[in-house]
Design an enzyme around this catalytic site. Structure first.
Site, mmCIF file in Angstrom:
data_model
loop_
_atom_site.group_PDB
_atom_site.id
_atom_site.type_symbol
_atom_site.label_atom_id
_atom_site.label_comp_id
_atom_site.label_asym_id
_atom_site.label_seq_id
_atom_site.Cartn_x
_atom_site.Cartn_y
_atom_site.Cartn_z
ATOM 1 N N VAL A 174 53.546 36.296 -3.913
ATOM 2 C CA VAL A 174 52.158 36.022 -4.333
ATOM 3 C C VAL A 174 52.188 35.058 -5.522
ATOM 4 C CG1 VAL A 174 50.007 37.027 -5.200
ATOM 5 C CG2 VAL A 174 51.452 38.332 -3.605
ATOM 6 N N GLY B 262 43.659 32.807 -13.632
ATOM 7 C CA GLY B 262 42.622 33.318 -14.525
ATOM 8 C C GLY B 262 41.213 32.950 -14.099
ATOM 9 N N GLY C 189 40.001 34.079 -10.941
ATOM 10 C CA GLY C 189 39.627 34.980 -9.844
ATOM 11 C C GLY C 189 40.251 34.611 -8.506
ATOM 12 N N LEU C 190 41.108 33.573 -8.496
ATOM 13 C CA LEU C 190 41.641 33.112 -7.203
ATOM 14 C C LEU C 190 42.772 34.013 -6.691
ATOM 15 C CD1 LEU C 190 41.508 29.239 -7.682
ATOM 16 C CD2 LEU C 190 39.863 30.735 -6.545
ATOM 17 N N GLY C 191 43.559 34.588 -7.610
ATOM 18 C CA GLY C 191 44.613 35.518 -7.189
ATOM 19 C C GLY C 191 43.999 36.740 -6.521
ATOM 20 N N ASP D 113 56.235 42.570 -10.128
ATOM 21 C CA ASP D 113 56.951 42.280 -11.367
ATOM 22 C C ASP D 113 56.228 43.044 -12.485
ATOM 23 O OD1 ASP D 113 58.702 40.616 -10.075
ATOM 24 O OD2 ASP D 113 57.700 38.748 -10.659
ATOM 25 N N TYR E 75 47.720 44.071 -9.851
ATOM 26 C CA TYR E 75 47.675 44.780 -8.564
ATOM 27 C C TYR E 75 46.887 46.089 -8.677
ATOM 28 C CZ TYR E 75 51.078 41.397 -6.886
ATOM 29 O OH TYR E 75 51.698 40.230 -6.500
HETATM 30 C C1 LIG Z 1 49.694 37.228 -10.731
HETATM 31 C C2 LIG Z 1 48.789 36.081 -10.275
HETATM 32 C C3 LIG Z 1 48.905 35.902 -8.759
HETATM 33 C C4 LIG Z 1 47.336 36.423 -10.648
HETATM 34 O O1 LIG Z 1 46.509 35.373 -10.190
HETATM 35 P P1 LIG Z 1 45.209 34.915 -11.017
HETATM 36 O O2 LIG Z 1 44.475 33.947 -10.184
HETATM 37 O O3 LIG Z 1 45.602 34.491 -12.383
HETATM 38 O O4 LIG Z 1 44.419 36.305 -11.138
HETATM 39 P P2 LIG Z 1 42.831 36.495 -11.164
HETATM 40 O O5 LIG Z 1 42.217 35.448 -12.031
HETATM 41 O O6 LIG Z 1 42.331 36.589 -9.779
HETATM 42 O O7 LIG Z 1 42.711 37.900 -11.892
HETATM 43 C C5 LIG Z 1 42.071 39.020 -11.307
HETATM 44 C C6 LIG Z 1 42.081 40.122 -12.319
HETATM 45 O O8 LIG Z 1 43.437 40.487 -12.632
HETATM 46 C C7 LIG Z 1 43.680 40.325 -14.019
HETATM 47 N N1 LIG Z 1 45.025 39.772 -14.165
HETATM 48 C C8 LIG Z 1 45.476 38.573 -13.729
HETATM 49 N N2 LIG Z 1 46.786 38.435 -14.047
HETATM 50 C C9 LIG Z 1 47.136 39.568 -14.687
HETATM 51 C C10 LIG Z 1 48.340 40.021 -15.251
HETATM 52 N N3 LIG Z 1 49.456 39.287 -15.222
HETATM 53 N N4 LIG Z 1 48.367 41.244 -15.808
HETATM 54 C C11 LIG Z 1 47.251 42.015 -15.839
HETATM 55 N N5 LIG Z 1 46.059 41.627 -15.321
HETATM 56 C C12 LIG Z 1 46.016 40.424 -14.755
HETATM 57 C C13 LIG Z 1 42.627 39.345 -14.507
HETATM 58 O O9 LIG Z 1 42.371 39.510 -15.884
HETATM 59 C C14 LIG Z 1 41.447 39.737 -13.653
HETATM 60 O O10 LIG Z 1 40.859 40.889 -14.188
HETATM 61 P P3 LIG Z 1 39.255 41.093 -14.173
HETATM 62 O O11 LIG Z 1 38.860 41.164 -12.730
HETATM 63 O O12 LIG Z 1 39.062 42.367 -14.909
HETATM 64 O O13 LIG Z 1 38.682 39.900 -14.840
HETATM 65 C C15 LIG Z 1 49.142 34.767 -11.012
HETATM 66 O O14 LIG Z 1 49.076 34.990 -12.401
HETATM 67 C C16 LIG Z 1 50.525 34.217 -10.663
HETATM 68 O O15 LIG Z 1 50.685 33.497 -9.700
HETATM 69 N N6 LIG Z 1 51.522 34.537 -11.518
HETATM 70 C C17 LIG Z 1 52.867 33.974 -11.346
HETATM 71 C C18 LIG Z 1 53.575 34.488 -10.128
HETATM 72 C C19 LIG Z 1 53.688 35.996 -10.148
HETATM 73 O O16 LIG Z 1 54.052 36.609 -11.138
HETATM 74 N N7 LIG Z 1 53.395 36.588 -8.986
HETATM 75 C C20 LIG Z 1 53.464 38.017 -8.778
HETATM 76 C C21 LIG Z 1 54.832 38.412 -8.346
HETATM 77 S S1 LIG Z 1 54.918 40.176 -8.039
#
Ligand SMILES: CC(C)(COP(=O)(O)OP(=O)(O)OC[C@H]1O[C@@H](n2cnc3c(N)ncnc32)[C@H](O)[C@@H]1OP(=O)(O)O)[C@@H](O)C(=O)NCCC(=O)NCCS
Length: 175
Positions: free
Chosen positions: A112, A120, A122-124, A148, A155
């Site tokens: 992912v 940050g 909302g796309l994840g 991780d 998650y």
């Molecule tokens: C993890 C990842 C996919 C999140 O994607 P993103 O687009 O930044 O997440 P979103 O903006 O959709 O966040 C959705 C919610 O999760 C929270 N969130 C996002 N990343 C977070 C983190 N690392 N830790 C805790 N909360 C997190 C956001 O604050 C948001 O909360 P809200 O709904 O209360 O506002 C992205 O940060 C990423 O690609 N990271 C690097 C690769 C990675 O670590 N992948 C996971 C491997 S297991």
């Protein structure tokens, strides 16, 4: 969250690789967060340019993997979901996730990633909700993943639980 379908035909200006079937993503506030020039699409096609995928994985700091193995992993996945930004004639891979499955009960989510400049917004969450909805449509009821440590709360926010009923994930690695 609202979705609507928009399939690119060969006459559309969607660039290579081979025209992917794209499903447009829209949620309240998306345009404001990304700018009016950007449109975001999902695809479940597997014919993703592996170099583009490698670049996305590089951008989130993952170790490189042999592309022939990445290709096999994609071919043998149950579901591959990619997220694309389209800006004018430019199409860019900005998110990715895939799931393996026994095609009946269980699926496990892997790889992912959202490109850093799109994190940050909302796309994840949208990517994961899309993947989960596709798995549910296939009547898969048990969805697991390996988080991780720094993304456990991400998650959790999507409804995943750590160690439900005390169940522990266990790993075997070659020594
Ligand atoms: C993890 C990842 C996919 C999140 O994607 P993103 O687009 O930044 O997440 P979103 O903006 O959709 O966040 C959705 C919610 O999760 C929270 N969130 C996002 N990343 C977070 C983190 N690392 N830790 C805790 N909360 C997190 C956001 O604050 C948001 O909360 P809200 O709904 O209360 O506002 C992205 O940060 C990423 O690609 N990271 C690097 C690769 C990675 O670590 N992948 C996971 C491997 S297991």
């Amino acid at each position: 969250m609202g979705f609507w379908k928009s399939i690119f035909s060969s006459s559309d200006p969607a660039p290579s690789p081979k025209a992917l079937s794209l499903e447009e993503y829209a949620a309240p506030g998306t345009i404001e967060r990304l700018g009016t020039q950007s449109r975001i699409f999902f695809s479940t096609d597997r014919n993703i340019d592996l170099y583009e995928l490698e670049e996305l994985c590089d951008s989130v700091g993952w170790a490189r993997r042999p592309l022939r193995k990445v290709r096999r992993a994609l071919e043998n996945s149950f579901l591959v979901v990619s997220m694309w930004e389209i800006r004018g004639a430019r199409k860019r891979l900005i998110g990715f996730a895939r799931a393996t499955s026994d095609y009946a009960f269980n699926a496990t989510v892997w790889d992912v990633a959202i490109r850093p400049e799109f994190q940050g917004k909302g796309l994840g969450r949208a990517l994961m909700n899309y993947l989960i909805s596709k798995l549910r449509r296939e009547d898969i009821s048990n969805i697991t993943l390996f988080a991780d440590p720094h993304v456990v709360d991400f998650y959790r926010g999507l409804g995943f639980m750590s160690d439900p009923e005390g169940i522990k994930g266990m790993f075997w690695y070659p020594r």
